[in-house]
Design a protein around this motif. Sequence first.
Motif, mmCIF file in Angstrom:
data_model
loop_
_atom_site.group_PDB
_atom_site.id
_atom_site.type_symbol
_atom_site.label_atom_id
_atom_site.label_comp_id
_atom_site.label_asym_id
_atom_site.label_seq_id
_atom_site.Cartn_x
_atom_site.Cartn_y
_atom_site.Cartn_z
ATOM 1 N N PRO A 7 1.253 133.576 -51.446
ATOM 2 C CA PRO A 7 0.884 132.183 -51.174
ATOM 3 C C PRO A 7 1.314 131.755 -49.774
ATOM 4 O O PRO A 7 2.325 132.242 -49.244
ATOM 5 C CB PRO A 7 1.644 131.394 -52.246
ATOM 6 N N ALA A 8 0.552 130.872 -49.177
ATOM 7 C CA ALA A 8 0.900 130.316 -47.866
ATOM 8 C C ALA A 8 1.836 129.135 -48.103
ATOM 9 O O ALA A 8 1.409 128.067 -48.518
ATOM 10 C CB ALA A 8 -0.357 129.871 -47.130
ATOM 11 N N VAL A 45 1.535 123.152 -59.886
ATOM 12 C CA VAL A 45 0.352 123.613 -59.168
ATOM 13 C C VAL A 45 -0.339 124.714 -59.968
ATOM 14 O O VAL A 45 0.308 125.441 -60.732
ATOM 15 C CB VAL A 45 0.690 124.136 -57.752
ATOM 16 N N SER A 46 -1.640 124.809 -59.799
ATOM 17 C CA SER A 46 -2.358 125.972 -60.314
ATOM 18 C C SER A 46 -2.560 126.913 -59.131
ATOM 19 O O SER A 46 -2.725 126.481 -57.994
ATOM 20 C CB SER A 46 -3.686 125.579 -60.954
ATOM 21 N N VAL A 47 -2.499 128.207 -59.424
ATOM 22 C CA VAL A 47 -2.575 129.222 -58.375
ATOM 23 C C VAL A 47 -3.701 130.190 -58.707
ATOM 24 O O VAL A 47 -3.769 130.711 -59.820
ATOM 25 C CB VAL A 47 -1.242 130.001 -58.264
ATOM 26 N N ASP A 48 -4.586 130.401 -57.749
ATOM 27 C CA ASP A 48 -5.642 131.400 -57.921
ATOM 28 C C ASP A 48 -5.013 132.768 -57.688
ATOM 29 O O ASP A 48 -4.552 133.062 -56.583
ATOM 30 C CB ASP A 48 -6.764 131.145 -56.915
ATOM 31 N N PRO A 49 -4.950 133.626 -58.722
ATOM 32 C CA PRO A 49 -4.277 134.921 -58.552
ATOM 33 C C PRO A 49 -4.981 135.879 -57.583
ATOM 34 O O PRO A 49 -4.372 136.824 -57.104
ATOM 35 C CB PRO A 49 -4.237 135.505 -59.959
ATOM 36 N N ASN A 50 -6.241 135.616 -57.274
ATOM 37 C CA ASN A 50 -6.969 136.488 -56.342
ATOM 38 C C ASN A 50 -6.733 136.127 -54.887
ATOM 39 O O ASN A 50 -6.740 136.998 -54.020
ATOM 40 C CB ASN A 50 -8.465 136.450 -56.646
ATOM 41 N N THR A 51 -6.540 134.827 -54.615
ATOM 42 C CA THR A 51 -6.387 134.370 -53.235
ATOM 43 C C THR A 51 -5.033 133.724 -52.954
ATOM 44 O O THR A 51 -4.685 133.520 -51.806
ATOM 45 C CB THR A 51 -7.469 133.331 -52.897
ATOM 46 N N ASP A 53 -4.493 130.703 -53.418
ATOM 47 C CA ASP A 53 -4.730 129.301 -53.083
ATOM 48 C C ASP A 53 -4.107 128.445 -54.170
ATOM 49 O O ASP A 53 -4.243 128.731 -55.366
ATOM 50 C CB ASP A 53 -6.226 128.996 -52.993
ATOM 51 N N MET A 54 -3.392 127.405 -53.757
ATOM 52 C CA MET A 54 -2.721 126.515 -54.704
ATOM 53 C C MET A 54 -3.432 125.167 -54.756
ATOM 54 O O MET A 54 -3.875 124.662 -53.731
ATOM 55 C CB MET A 54 -1.268 126.301 -54.297
ATOM 56 N N THR A 55 -3.514 124.611 -55.959
ATOM 57 C CA THR A 55 -4.086 123.289 -56.169
ATOM 58 C C THR A 55 -3.026 122.426 -56.837
ATOM 59 O O THR A 55 -2.502 122.795 -57.890
ATOM 60 C CB THR A 55 -5.335 123.359 -57.078
ATOM 61 N N SER A 56 -2.711 121.304 -56.216
ATOM 62 C CA SER A 56 -1.752 120.381 -56.797
ATOM 63 C C SER A 56 -2.349 119.784 -58.068
ATOM 64 O O SER A 56 -3.467 119.275 -58.054
ATOM 65 C CB SER A 56 -1.409 119.276 -55.803
#
Length: 105
Positions: A7-8, A45-51, A53-56
Motif C-alpha cells: 500500500p502507498a 478502510v477496504s483494500v484491493d488485494p490486487n493493487t 488501493d485503499m478506500t476509506s
Amino acid sequence: MVSDVQPALLSNQNLSELEFNIVDGQLLGLLASLDGNGGADMELVSVDPNTCDMTSELALPQVNSYTPDGTVCDQLNRIYILHYYQGTGISPRILSVDAGSMTLM
C-alpha cells in the motif's frame, strides 16, 4: 492471502488489523494516521488485494488505541469486530461494524 503489492502509505501512517471476508472477497483494515503526539486518527478502510488501493469506509474517532491482533471478521454475518481503547490503554471497548453497510452496530 498473498499479495505482491504494497500500500502507498505516508510516513506517519500504518495499516494493520487486516481481515478478509470470504463471503464477498472484501479485505478490511485499520488505517492509523499518527499525529506525532502519541495519538492517531483511525479509520476503517477496504483494500484491493490486487493493487493495494485503499478506500476509506468509516472514520473511527472513538478509537484512540487498539489491541494488536484484536480484530476478527464474523464471516457468516459480515461483521468486523475490533477490541480498542478510549484513551491510551484505558477504557477497553468492543466495536462492531456491519461490513455490508459500513455502519456501527
